[in-house]
Design a protein around this motif. Structure first.
Motif, PDB file in Angstrom:
ATOM      1  N   ARG A   1      25.353 -36.361  -2.169  1.00 17.27           N
ATOM      2  CA  ARG A   1      24.119 -37.153  -2.286  1.00 17.27           C
ATOM      3  C   ARG A   1      24.323 -38.561  -1.756  1.00 17.27           C
ATOM      4  O   ARG A   1      23.433 -39.132  -1.127  1.00 17.27           O
ATOM      5  CB  ARG A   1      23.664 -37.194  -3.747  1.00 17.27           C
ATOM      6  CG  ARG A   1      23.025 -35.920  -4.200  1.00 17.27           C
ATOM      7  CD  ARG A   1      22.368 -36.082  -5.566  1.00 17.27           C
ATOM      8  NE  ARG A   1      22.317 -34.804  -6.211  1.00 17.27           N
ATOM      9  CZ  ARG A   1      22.941 -34.495  -7.332  1.00 17.27           C
ATOM     10  NH1 ARG A   1      23.644 -35.391  -7.983  1.00 17.27           N
ATOM     11  NH2 ARG A   1      22.840 -33.287  -7.843  1.00 17.27           N
ATOM     12  N   ARG A   2      25.477 -39.152  -2.026  1.00 17.58           N
ATOM     13  CA  ARG A   2      25.767 -40.490  -1.511  1.00 17.58           C
ATOM     14  C   ARG A   2      25.797 -40.494   0.010  1.00 17.58           C
ATOM     15  O   ARG A   2      25.275 -41.416   0.649  1.00 17.58           O
ATOM     16  CB  ARG A   2      27.110 -40.996  -2.050  1.00 17.58           C
ATOM     17  CG  ARG A   2      27.073 -41.397  -3.495  1.00 17.58           C
ATOM     18  CD  ARG A   2      28.410 -41.922  -3.941  1.00 17.58           C
ATOM     19  NE  ARG A   2      28.428 -42.126  -5.376  1.00 17.58           N
ATOM     20  CZ  ARG A   2      29.494 -42.037  -6.125  1.00 17.58           C
ATOM     21  NH1 ARG A   2      30.670 -41.770  -5.589  1.00 17.58           N
ATOM     22  NH2 ARG A   2      29.421 -42.248  -7.421  1.00 17.58           N
ATOM     23  N   MET A   3      26.408 -39.464   0.588  1.00 18.72           N
ATOM     24  CA  MET A   3      26.458 -39.378   2.049  1.00 18.72           C
ATOM     25  C   MET A   3      25.054 -39.199   2.631  1.00 18.72           C
ATOM     26  O   MET A   3      24.725 -39.791   3.662  1.00 18.72           O
ATOM     27  CB  MET A   3      27.376 -38.241   2.494  1.00 18.72           C
ATOM     28  CG  MET A   3      28.838 -38.455   2.149  1.00 18.72           C
ATOM     29  SD  MET A   3      29.526 -39.976   2.803  1.00 18.72           S
ATOM     30  CE  MET A   3      29.599 -39.569   4.519  1.00 18.72           C
ATOM     31  N   GLU A   4      24.218 -38.384   1.984  1.00 17.43           N
ATOM     32  CA  GLU A   4      22.837 -38.220   2.433  1.00 17.43           C
ATOM     33  C   GLU A   4      22.096 -39.549   2.381  1.00 17.43           C
ATOM     34  O   GLU A   4      21.379 -39.912   3.319  1.00 17.43           O
ATOM     35  CB  GLU A   4      22.114 -37.192   1.560  1.00 17.43           C
ATOM     36  CG  GLU A   4      22.524 -35.761   1.806  1.00 17.43           C
ATOM     37  CD  GLU A   4      21.872 -34.799   0.829  1.00 17.43           C
ATOM     38  OE1 GLU A   4      20.882 -35.187   0.146  1.00 17.43           O
ATOM     39  OE2 GLU A   4      22.351 -33.660   0.735  1.00 17.43           O
ATOM     40  N   SER A   5      22.263 -40.277   1.286  1.00 21.62           N
ATOM     41  CA  SER A   5      21.607 -41.584   1.146  1.00 21.62           C
ATOM     42  C   SER A   5      22.099 -42.551   2.204  1.00 21.62           C
ATOM     43  O   SER A   5      21.312 -43.305   2.795  1.00 21.62           O
ATOM     44  CB  SER A   5      21.871 -42.171  -0.243  1.00 21.62           C
ATOM     45  OG  SER A   5      21.320 -41.360  -1.233  1.00 21.62           O
ATOM     46  N   LEU A   6      23.402 -42.534   2.465  1.00 22.23           N
ATOM     47  CA  LEU A   6      23.966 -43.403   3.495  1.00 22.23           C
ATOM     48  C   LEU A   6      23.406 -43.043   4.868  1.00 22.23           C
ATOM     49  O   LEU A   6      23.092 -43.914   5.668  1.00 22.23           O
ATOM     50  CB  LEU A   6      25.501 -43.293   3.490  1.00 22.23           C
ATOM     51  CG  LEU A   6      26.270 -44.230   4.400  1.00 22.23           C
ATOM     52  CD1 LEU A   6      25.952 -45.679   4.076  1.00 22.23           C
ATOM     53  CD2 LEU A   6      27.765 -43.955   4.289  1.00 22.23           C
ATOM     54  N   GLY A   7      23.246 -41.753   5.137  1.00 22.63           N
ATOM     55  CA  GLY A   7      22.667 -41.304   6.404  1.00 22.63           C
ATOM     56  C   GLY A   7      21.225 -41.764   6.562  1.00 22.63           C
ATOM     57  O   GLY A   7      20.825 -42.227   7.630  1.00 22.63           O
ATOM     58  N   LEU A   8      20.449 -41.643   5.479  1.00 23.90           N
ATOM     59  CA  LEU A   8      19.070 -42.118   5.525  1.00 23.90           C
ATOM     60  C   LEU A   8      19.007 -43.633   5.742  1.00 23.90           C
ATOM     61  O   LEU A   8      18.189 -44.128   6.529  1.00 23.90           O
ATOM     62  CB  LEU A   8      18.331 -41.751   4.237  1.00 23.90           C
ATOM     63  CG  LEU A   8      17.934 -40.295   4.083  1.00 23.90           C
ATOM     64  CD1 LEU A   8      17.383 -40.034   2.677  1.00 23.90           C
ATOM     65  CD2 LEU A   8      16.905 -39.907   5.121  1.00 23.90           C
ATOM     66  N   LEU A   9      19.867 -44.346   5.072  1.00 19.46           N
ATOM     67  CA  LEU A   9      19.917 -45.797   5.231  1.00 19.46           C
ATOM     68  C   LEU A   9      20.287 -46.172   6.667  1.00 19.46           C
ATOM     69  O   LEU A   9      19.651 -47.034   7.287  1.00 19.46           O
ATOM     70  CB  LEU A   9      20.918 -46.410   4.250  1.00 19.46           C
ATOM     71  CG  LEU A   9      21.108 -47.919   4.305  1.00 19.46           C
ATOM     72  CD1 LEU A   9      19.808 -48.623   3.945  1.00 19.46           C
ATOM     73  CD2 LEU A   9      22.228 -48.345   3.386  1.00 19.46           C
TER      74      LEU A   9
END
Length: 176
Positions: free
Chosen positions: A145-153
């Motif tokens: 989830r953190r990686m997904e959030s980082l990708g979106l950011l």
């Protein structure tokens, strides 16, 4: 030492009871247990420094520790190893408290036969393995989830940088 044998740390101050339980476990028909004995909490903690212990059988009344504090000291030192309490204290509130704090089972000396003890040890090991696997998977999901959030950011930032630069580039082409 059998490769498939579970390593049991028996923490019991009564030499007679320790001997009987050790003999019952090592001569159990499946041959699935090897027993190391500690008569004090200090010796048990020293023995837990390596990672070979699969399950702990713990008496709560030892010469250097008594009651719930005995469980807490061992559990704090090695929370990844399942603990089965084998106690002479018929205290239901104590049993519930140790289970809430992380013990896998609470058995009474004298009322638990070898079959019950063996089953409790096998179940404790498997429950703890399953619990640790769930924790590992939850950690992996959190990281995902953190990686997904980082990708979106990162994609949002790239978009915010790209839009003005395209505007400037298009106007420079028009002016040229």
């Amino acid at each position: 030492m059998s490769v498939d044998a579970y390593q049991v740390l028996l923490v019991e101050d009564d030499p007679g009871q320790a001997f009987v339980l050790t003999e019952l476990l090592i001569h159990e028909p499946t041959g699935a247990f090897e027993v190391i004995h500690a008569s004090t909490i200090e010796k048990a903690i020293r023995l837990l420094t390596d990672d070979s212990t699969d399950v702990i059988v713990l008496d709560l009344n030892l010469p250097d520790s008594t009651g719930i504090g005995t469980f807490d000291r061992v559990h704090t030192h090695r929370p990844d190893v399942p603990i089965v309490i084998l106690s002479g204290m018929a205290d239901e509130l104590l049993a519930i408290d140790t289970m809430k704090r992380g013990a896998q089972d609470y058995l009474m000396k004298g009322s638990a036969d070898v079959h019950t003890i063996v089953r409790a040890l096998h179940y404790a090991i498997e429950r703890k393995r399953a619990e640790l696997e769930v924790q590992r998977l939850q950690t992996m999901m959190c990281q995902q989830r953190r990686m997904e959030s980082l990708g979106l950011l990162a994609s949002g930032i790239a978009h915010e940088i790209n839009t003005p630069s395209q505007f400037v580039s298009a106007n420079l082409e028009f002016m040229a």
